[in-house]
Scaffold this motif. Structure first.
Motif, PDB file in Angstrom:
ATOM      1  N   GLU A 163       0.836  -1.207   0.000  1.00 11.09           N
ATOM      2  CA  GLU A 163       0.000   0.000   0.000  1.00 11.09           C
ATOM      3  C   GLU A 163       0.868   1.253   0.000  1.00 11.09           C
ATOM      4  OE1 GLU A 163      -3.144   0.410  -0.300  1.00 11.09           O
ATOM      5  OE2 GLU A 163      -4.075  -1.528   0.129  1.00 11.09           O
ATOM      6  N   ALA A 164       1.911   1.220   0.810  1.00  9.09           N
ATOM      7  CA  ALA A 164       2.779   2.396   0.899  1.00  9.09           C
ATOM      8  C   ALA A 164       3.517   2.608  -0.414  1.00  9.09           C
ATOM      9  CB  ALA A 164       3.771   2.240   2.045  1.00  9.09           C
ATOM     10  N   GLN A 165       3.802   1.525  -1.129  1.00 11.69           N
ATOM     11  CA  GLN A 165       4.470   1.679  -2.413  1.00 11.69           C
ATOM     12  C   GLN A 165       3.521   2.226  -3.459  1.00 11.69           C
ATOM     13  OE1 GLN A 165       6.063  -2.283  -2.605  1.00 11.69           O
ATOM     14  NE2 GLN A 165       8.170  -1.528  -2.578  1.00 11.69           N
ATOM     15  N   ALA A 166       2.275   1.828  -3.368  1.00 12.17           N
ATOM     16  CA  ALA A 166       1.318   2.201  -4.397  1.00 12.17           C
ATOM     17  C   ALA A 166       0.746   3.602  -4.212  1.00 12.17           C
ATOM     18  CB  ALA A 166       0.180   1.185  -4.434  1.00 12.17           C
ATOM     19  N   HIS A 167       0.784   4.099  -2.998  1.00 13.27           N
ATOM     20  CA  HIS A 167       0.149   5.394  -2.734  1.00 13.27           C
ATOM     21  C   HIS A 167       1.134   6.345  -2.085  1.00 13.27           C
ATOM     22  CE1 HIS A 167      -3.724   3.649  -3.690  1.00 13.27           C
ATOM     23  NE2 HIS A 167      -3.311   2.578  -3.006  1.00 13.27           N
ATOM     24  N   HIS A 168       1.308   7.473  -2.709  1.00 10.82           N
ATOM     25  CA  HIS A 168       2.278   8.412  -2.140  1.00 10.82           C
ATOM     26  C   HIS A 168       1.796   9.037  -0.853  1.00 10.82           C
ATOM     27  CE1 HIS A 168       5.041   7.955  -5.390  1.00 10.82           C
ATOM     28  NE2 HIS A 168       5.882   8.689  -4.687  1.00 10.82           N
ATOM     29  N   THR A 169       0.487   9.030  -0.673  1.00  6.98           N
ATOM     30  CA  THR A 169      -0.042   9.488   0.610  1.00  6.98           C
ATOM     31  C   THR A 169      -0.933   8.374   1.132  1.00  6.98           C
ATOM     32  OG1 THR A 169      -0.052  11.744  -0.194  1.00  6.98           O
ATOM     33  CG2 THR A 169      -1.319  11.291   1.798  1.00  6.98           C
ATOM     34  N   LEU A 170      -0.646   7.939   2.323  1.00  5.92           N
ATOM     35  CA  LEU A 170      -1.404   6.821   2.870  1.00  5.92           C
ATOM     36  C   LEU A 170      -1.791   7.144   4.313  1.00  5.92           C
ATOM     37  CD1 LEU A 170      -2.309   3.858   2.270  1.00  5.92           C
ATOM     38  CD2 LEU A 170      -0.168   3.120   3.341  1.00  5.92           C
ATOM     39  N   ILE A 171      -3.049   6.911   4.633  1.00  5.88           N
ATOM     40  CA  ILE A 171      -3.499   7.087   6.006  1.00  5.88           C
ATOM     41  C   ILE A 171      -3.548   5.696   6.640  1.00  5.88           C
ATOM     42  CG2 ILE A 171      -5.266   8.163   7.477  1.00  5.88           C
ATOM     43  CD1 ILE A 171      -4.413  10.072   5.222  1.00  5.88           C
ATOM     44  N   VAL A 172      -2.890   5.538   7.757  1.00  5.85           N
ATOM     45  CA  VAL A 172      -2.891   4.234   8.420  1.00  5.85           C
ATOM     46  C   VAL A 172      -3.549   4.371   9.788  1.00  5.85           C
ATOM     47  CG1 VAL A 172      -1.493   2.334   9.313  1.00  5.85           C
ATOM     48  CG2 VAL A 172      -0.743   3.576   7.280  1.00  5.85           C
ATOM     49  N   VAL A 173      -4.629   3.629   9.949  1.00  2.00           N
ATOM     50  CA  VAL A 173      -5.320   3.657  11.231  1.00  2.00           C
ATOM     51  C   VAL A 173      -5.099   2.318  11.901  1.00  2.00           C
ATOM     52  CG1 VAL A 173      -7.551   3.873  12.366  1.00  2.00           C
ATOM     53  CG2 VAL A 173      -7.063   5.194  10.321  1.00  2.00           C
ATOM     54  N   LEU A 209       4.290  10.124   2.062  1.00  2.00           N
ATOM     55  CA  LEU A 209       3.722  10.606   3.310  1.00  2.00           C
ATOM     56  C   LEU A 209       2.789   9.554   3.898  1.00  2.00           C
ATOM     57  CD1 LEU A 209       3.506  13.103   5.073  1.00  2.00           C
ATOM     58  CD2 LEU A 209       1.690  13.920   3.594  1.00  2.00           C
ATOM     59  N   LEU A 210       3.014   9.242   5.153  1.00  2.00           N
ATOM     60  CA  LEU A 210       2.077   8.377   5.868  1.00  2.00           C
ATOM     61  C   LEU A 210       1.521   9.149   7.046  1.00  2.00           C
ATOM     62  CD1 LEU A 210       3.938   6.106   4.462  1.00  2.00           C
ATOM     63  CD2 LEU A 210       3.063   4.635   6.262  1.00  2.00           C
ATOM     64  N   VAL A 211       0.235   9.109   7.214  1.00  2.00           N
ATOM     65  CA  VAL A 211      -0.387   9.759   8.360  1.00  2.00           C
ATOM     66  C   VAL A 211      -0.974   8.645   9.213  1.00  2.00           C
ATOM     67  CG1 VAL A 211      -2.152  11.395   9.114  1.00  2.00           C
ATOM     68  CG2 VAL A 211      -0.894  11.814   6.984  1.00  2.00           C
ATOM     69  N   MET A 212      -0.501   8.539  10.442  1.00  2.00           N
ATOM     70  CA  MET A 212      -0.948   7.425  11.277  1.00  2.00           C
ATOM     71  C   MET A 212      -1.785   7.921  12.445  1.00  2.00           C
ATOM     72  SD  MET A 212       2.110   4.698  11.008  1.00  2.00           S
ATOM     73  CE  MET A 212       3.174   5.193  12.331  1.00  2.00           C
ATOM     74  N   SER A 213      -2.835   7.188  12.713  1.00  2.00           N
ATOM     75  CA  SER A 213      -3.752   7.617  13.753  1.00  2.00           C
ATOM     76  C   SER A 213      -4.261   6.413  14.522  1.00  2.00           C
ATOM     77  CB  SER A 213      -4.918   8.363  13.095  1.00  2.00           C
ATOM     78  OG  SER A 213      -6.008   8.443  13.966  1.00  2.00           O
ATOM     79  N   ALA A 214      -4.555   6.616  15.782  1.00  2.00           N
ATOM     80  CA  ALA A 214      -5.017   5.501  16.601  1.00  2.00           C
ATOM     81  C   ALA A 214      -6.540   5.438  16.661  1.00  2.00           C
ATOM     82  CB  ALA A 214      -4.447   5.619  18.010  1.00  2.00           C
ATOM     83  N   THR A 215      -7.194   6.424  16.126  1.00  2.00           N
ATOM     84  CA  THR A 215      -8.651   6.404  16.215  1.00  2.00           C
ATOM     85  C   THR A 215      -9.251   6.359  14.822  1.00  2.00           C
ATOM     86  OG1 THR A 215      -8.561   8.774  16.410  1.00  2.00           O
ATOM     87  CG2 THR A 215      -8.854   7.548  18.440  1.00  2.00           C
ATOM     88  N   LEU A 216     -10.508   6.011  14.765  1.00  2.00           N
ATOM     89  CA  LEU A 216     -11.122   5.756  13.465  1.00  2.00           C
ATOM     90  C   LEU A 216     -11.590   7.030  12.772  1.00  2.00           C
ATOM     91  CD1 LEU A 216     -13.051   2.560  14.501  1.00  2.00           C
ATOM     92  CD2 LEU A 216     -11.103   2.695  12.949  1.00  2.00           C
ATOM     93  N   ASP A 217     -10.776   8.065  12.831  1.00  2.00           N
ATOM     94  CA  ASP A 217     -11.179   9.318  12.195  1.00  2.00           C
ATOM     95  C   ASP A 217     -10.422   9.538  10.897  1.00  2.00           C
ATOM     96  OD1 ASP A 217      -8.717   9.693  13.150  1.00  2.00           O
ATOM     97  OD2 ASP A 217      -9.154  11.426  14.393  1.00  2.00           O
ATOM     98  N   ALA A 218     -10.113   8.439  10.216  1.00  3.21           N
ATOM     99  CA  ALA A 218      -9.324   8.540   8.990  1.00  3.21           C
ATOM    100  C   ALA A 218      -9.978   9.468   7.976  1.00  3.21           C
ATOM    101  CB  ALA A 218      -9.133   7.157   8.387  1.00  3.21           C
ATOM    102  N   ALA A 242      -7.175  10.714  -0.014  1.00  2.78           N
ATOM    103  CA  ALA A 242      -6.061   9.757   0.013  1.00  2.78           C
ATOM    104  C   ALA A 242      -6.531   8.402   0.530  1.00  2.78           C
ATOM    105  CB  ALA A 242      -4.939  10.290   0.900  1.00  2.78           C
ATOM    106  N   ARG A 243      -5.820   7.394   0.102  1.00  4.63           N
ATOM    107  CA  ARG A 243      -6.103   6.026   0.501  1.00  4.63           C
ATOM    108  C   ARG A 243      -5.949   5.870   2.021  1.00  4.63           C
ATOM    109  NH1 ARG A 243      -7.728   1.103  -1.731  1.00  4.63           N
ATOM    110  NH2 ARG A 243      -6.380  -0.600  -1.058  1.00  4.63           N
ATOM    111  N   ALA A 244      -6.897   5.181   2.638  1.00  7.97           N
ATOM    112  CA  ALA A 244      -6.776   4.916   4.072  1.00  7.97           C
ATOM    113  C   ALA A 244      -6.846   3.416   4.311  1.00  7.97           C
ATOM    114  CB  ALA A 244      -7.894   5.619   4.829  1.00  7.97           C
ATOM    115  N   VAL A 245      -5.967   2.900   5.132  1.00  8.70           N
ATOM    116  CA  VAL A 245      -6.012   1.481   5.463  1.00  8.70           C
ATOM    117  C   VAL A 245      -6.102   1.315   6.967  1.00  8.70           C
ATOM    118  CG1 VAL A 245      -4.761   0.711   3.426  1.00  8.70           C
ATOM    119  CG2 VAL A 245      -3.497   1.284   5.504  1.00  8.70           C
ATOM    120  N   TRP A 246      -6.623   0.194   7.332  1.00  5.11           N
ATOM    121  CA  TRP A 246      -6.879  -0.044   8.738  1.00  5.11           C
ATOM    122  C   TRP A 246      -6.188  -1.330   9.163  1.00  5.11           C
ATOM    123  CZ3 TRP A 246     -11.822  -2.853  10.500  1.00  5.11           C
ATOM    124  CH2 TRP A 246     -11.831  -2.945  11.903  1.00  5.11           C
ATOM    125  N   VAL A 247      -5.388  -1.257  10.164  1.00  9.51           N
ATOM    126  CA  VAL A 247      -4.726  -2.449  10.687  1.00  9.51           C
ATOM    127  C   VAL A 247      -5.522  -2.926  11.891  1.00  9.51           C
ATOM    128  CG1 VAL A 247      -2.605  -3.410  11.610  1.00  9.51           C
ATOM    129  CG2 VAL A 247      -2.504  -1.517  10.000  1.00  9.51           C
TER     130      VAL A 247
END
Ligand code: CDP
Ligand code: MG
Length: 754
Positions: free
Chosen positions: A59-69, A263-272, A282-287
């Motif tokens: 995902e990080a390779q495919a998207h220059h901006t990625l939101i990771v929750v 750019l990766l923006v990481m957040s602990a809450t579901l406010d992606a 931007a693409r957002a993924v959830w772990v």
């Protein structure tokens, strides 16, 4: 054009780790180190992020901006930078920066990751926080405070050393994170444009195909137009073990060119959603994390004193509940230290110990704690004991402490906020939001089912605000506005903020910066004062103290003073020894005030350092660690002033130049005595009292400046120095002349002139 490595498989990763294991580092026991790394490798593989690592890298390779929750504790902060580095996303020599709103997180995480990688902290993995830099030319992963990356942008506007920037803990919405997000958006756009042009020049043919390139696609997504045109919200859950095989996009080719910024923006809450929208969909993924049920207990009645309540609750958990560590949320250092003492005493006095005879190891964690003590909370409790960790808000999401099964939540947090009434920022103890209360409770259920004890009623919980408004809407923006100006943002109010600060707050900051001489009448950065203040790593008001000190031949004193107020409290006040403390301290007290007293302590320290008398500090109830820190800050400030070409001189024992330098920067904190003995802050009209700890208490100085306001039972001015009222219009003409209509100048200078 695609020169990137494929994501590493689990197997190849292992091989690498072993390769490093076989080469012991000089200076520490190889067998121990190997055993530790083995244990850490096992821990890593148990983290929720491990199973999703290939998908994440893709995902990080495919998207220059990625939101990771991802759930707190799932391994985002410690693992993702390592994964990206291994996957080659930082190129041959590029840096991966990972920003944190909290200093403690930057330091403890860097240490942990260095251990996991089997390298020395400061080499491949380092950290950078204000006044403390542990990086080197070898550094590839750099944990840093969000404020530090902003400072770097002043010197290197395109952040050219970074291939990847990870904005971590974005949900905290610290004021620096918010500004950084806006800035990174710009940097990313500029670097992409430059890179595209370069590609066109080099290989015109390639350009015609570029619409199929993921990079291109990604940037199209970021334009606002498209965002309006179609629903953009994409949030993808990364199924465990599931991996996408996207074609990698290219990062920079030659070292001469910077290449795009990931750019990766990481957040602990579901406010992606909010972050995704801000970055044009931007693409957002959830772990997916692992959580266990947490039983929540509220008190039946409101507690009168949350500290007493926390003490009782913690002891009760220790006695009634089976093994498992206890995490207690408090608001600050003093509170934590005093509760730690009480808890230790009371636990030691339990005739049969805790549940099943368990002992209690009490561990504090807060920002001012020295690093070697901070890391202790992550170590398992000694056999037969459990830990009680007394933490500030840093344990809410920034750091995850293993072993916690029980949470005690006082329901309060210390928050920075601007008070229009006070005309200044102040730290205040305020109730948490519901979201924070949930985060805190959740910390009990990371490894097994847990229990959370909330020291407030269910009704009180229901009455809490759902979330906390972002810091940018409630703090003093002086240094942020100055930095934006220095970065070339002329129209600060028009800056692309995720959430714009109140206009009035921007106007107030512009006024202050004008009064300090940092901005001219057109709102432009002045080439001397403004540019210098933007470079100095202190609040512009204190920066001005330094510049004024240098201009009047007392740079040494000004720097020592700023270093002392920037460090923690140097005075140690052991309980039950107040008489001894008072008589010993008397010799340090300066008749003109607290800041000058601090200066005297520093001077005394520098003298005894030369004579090597280690007992000096304890004899004099001085916190030596704080003094060493201040000395270190002083050395760094000296470097800054020298690089600005300013003269480093001392004014010796004459304190007037120092007092005047203080006025030149702290004039918004000038206050005049009232007939009733209270003080009136000239700039705001606020009524305050001199702090009980002040040297000037009972001396009734006519006019003073102070460092800060603290609110306890009353509004107190802390760290106070006597000044002459007539200096105010002389040293801050812009400020006091502008307010002349309101009678401020007359009041400020009146006493002396008449
Ligand atoms: O960033 P996120 O909240 O997703 O998790 P993390 O900070 O990367 O932590 C992942 C795991 O590493 C947690 O289980 C922590 O307890 C552990 N950890 C640790 O044991 N010691 C540290 N100094 C940092 C993390
Ligand atoms: Mg984290």
């Amino acid at each position: 054009m695609d020169g990137q490595e494929k994501p590493h498989s689990l197997k190849s990763h292992h091989k690498r780790a072993h390769g490093r294991n076989s080469r012991p580092q000089p200076g520490f026991d190889a067998a121990d180190a190997a055993a530790k790394r083995q244990r850490l490798a096992v821990e890593r593989q148990g983290m929720p992020i491990w199973a999703a690592r290939e998908a994440l890298v893709a995902e990080a390779q495919a998207h220059h901006t990625l939101i990771v929750v991802g759930e707190t504790g799932s391994g985002k902060t410690t693992q993702i930078p390592q994964l990206l580095l291994e996957a080659g996303l930082a190129g041959q020599r590029g840096l991966i920066g990972c920003t944190q709103p909290r200093r403690v997180a930057a330091v403890t995480v860097a240490r942990r990751v260095a251990d996991e990688m089997g390298v020395q902290l400061g080499q491949q993995v380092g950290y950078s926080i204000r006044f403390d830099d542990a990086t080197s030319a070898a550094t590839r992963i750099k944990y840093m405070t969000d404020g530090m990356l902003l400072r770097e942008a002043l010197i290197d506007p395109l952040l050219s050393r970074y291939k990847v920037v990870i904005v971590d803990e974005a949900h905290e919405r610290s004021v620096h994170t918010d500004v950084l997000l806006g800035l990174l958006k710009q940097v990313q756009r500029r670097r992409h444009q430059a890179w595209q042009q370069q590609q066109q020049q080099q290989q015109p043919q390639q350009h015609t195909n570029s619409s199929k390139d993921h990079t291109q696609h990604d940037y199209q997504q970021q334009s606002r137009q498209q965002q309006e045109g179609q629903p953009q919200q994409q949030q993808q859950q990364l199924a465990n073990g599931h991996s996408h095989h996207h074609k990698s996009s290219s990062s920079s080719s030659s070292s001469r060119h910077i290449g795009p910024l990931r750019l990766l923006v990481m957040s602990a809450t579901l406010d992606a959603g909010a972050f995704s929208d801000y970055f044009g969909g931007a693409r957002a993924v959830w772990v997916r994390g692992r959580t266990h049920p947490v039983t929540i207990m509220n008190t039946a009645q409101p507690e009168e004193n949350y500290l007493d309540a926390a003490l009782c609750a913690t002891l009760q958990v220790h006695v009634d509940e089976p093994a498992g560590d206890i995490l207690v949320f408090l608001t600050g250092q003093e509170e934590i230290d005093s509760l730690a003492r009480l808890l230790q005493e009371r636990a030691a006095a339990l005739p049969e110990g805790g549940y099943g005879g368990l002992g209690l190891e009490v561990l504090p964690i807060y920002a001012a704690l020295p690093p070697e003590q901070q890391v202790k909370v992550f170590e398992p409790a000694p056999a037969g004991m459990r830990k009680a960790i007394l933490a500030t808000n840093i344990a809410e999401t920034s750091i995850t402490i293993p072993g916690v099964r029980y949470v005690v939540d006082t329901g309060f947090v210390k928050a920075r906020g601007y008070s229009a009434k006070l005309g200044a920022d102040s730290l205040q103890v305020v109730p948490v939001s519901q979201a924070q209360a949930r985060q805190r409770s959740g910390r009990a259920g990371r490894e097994a089912p847990g229990k959370a004890f909330r020291l407030y009623t269910e009704d009180a919980f229901a009455a809490l605000p759902a979330t906390t408004p972002p810091e940018i809407t409630r703090v003093n923006l002086g240094s942020v506005v100055l930095q934006l100006k220095a970065l070339g943002v002329e129209d600060v109010a028009g800056f692309d903020f995720m959430q714009p600060p109140p206009r009035a707050a921007i106007v107030r900051s512009l006024e202050l910066l004008f009064a300090l001489g940092a901005l001219d009448g057109k709102g432009q950065l002045t080439p001397d004062t403004g540019a210098a203040l933007a470079r100095l790593p202190v609040d512009p008001m204190y920066g001005k103290v330094l510049l004024a000190g240098a201009a009047s031949g007392c740079a040494v004193e000004a720097m020592q003073l700023v270093a002392m107020v920037s460090s923690e409290n140097v005075f140690h006040n052991p309980r039950g020894k107040q008489d001894a403390v008072n008589s010993t301290r008397a010799k340090f007290l300066h008749p003109e005030g607290d800041q000058l007293t601090l200066l005297g302590v520093m001077a005394a320290f520098l003298q005894v350092e030369r004579r090597r008398r280690p007992e000096w500090a304890s004899d004099n109830f001085i916190n030596i660690r704080a003094l060493r820190k201040a000395q270190d800050i002083y050395a760094q400030l000296k470097g800054h002033l020298s690089s600005l070409g300013l003269p480093i001189q001392s004014c010796g024992s004459d304190c007037v130049p120092v007092q005047r330098a203080l006025v030149a920067g702290l004039f918004p904190h000038a206050a005049k005595r009232q007939p009733d003995g209270t003080y009136r802050v000239i700039a705001t009209g606020q009524i305050v009292h001199l702090h009980p700890s002040s040297v000037l208490r009972g001396k009734a100085p006519e006019c003073v400046v102070f460092s800060e306001l603290v609110r306890t039972t009353r509004q107190y001015a802390r760290e106070v120095t006597r000044i002459q009222a007539r200096w105010l219009p002389e040293l801050a003409p812009a400020f006091f002349a502008a307010k002349a209509g309101a009678g401020v100048a007359a009041e400020a200078g009146g006493g002396a002139q008449s």
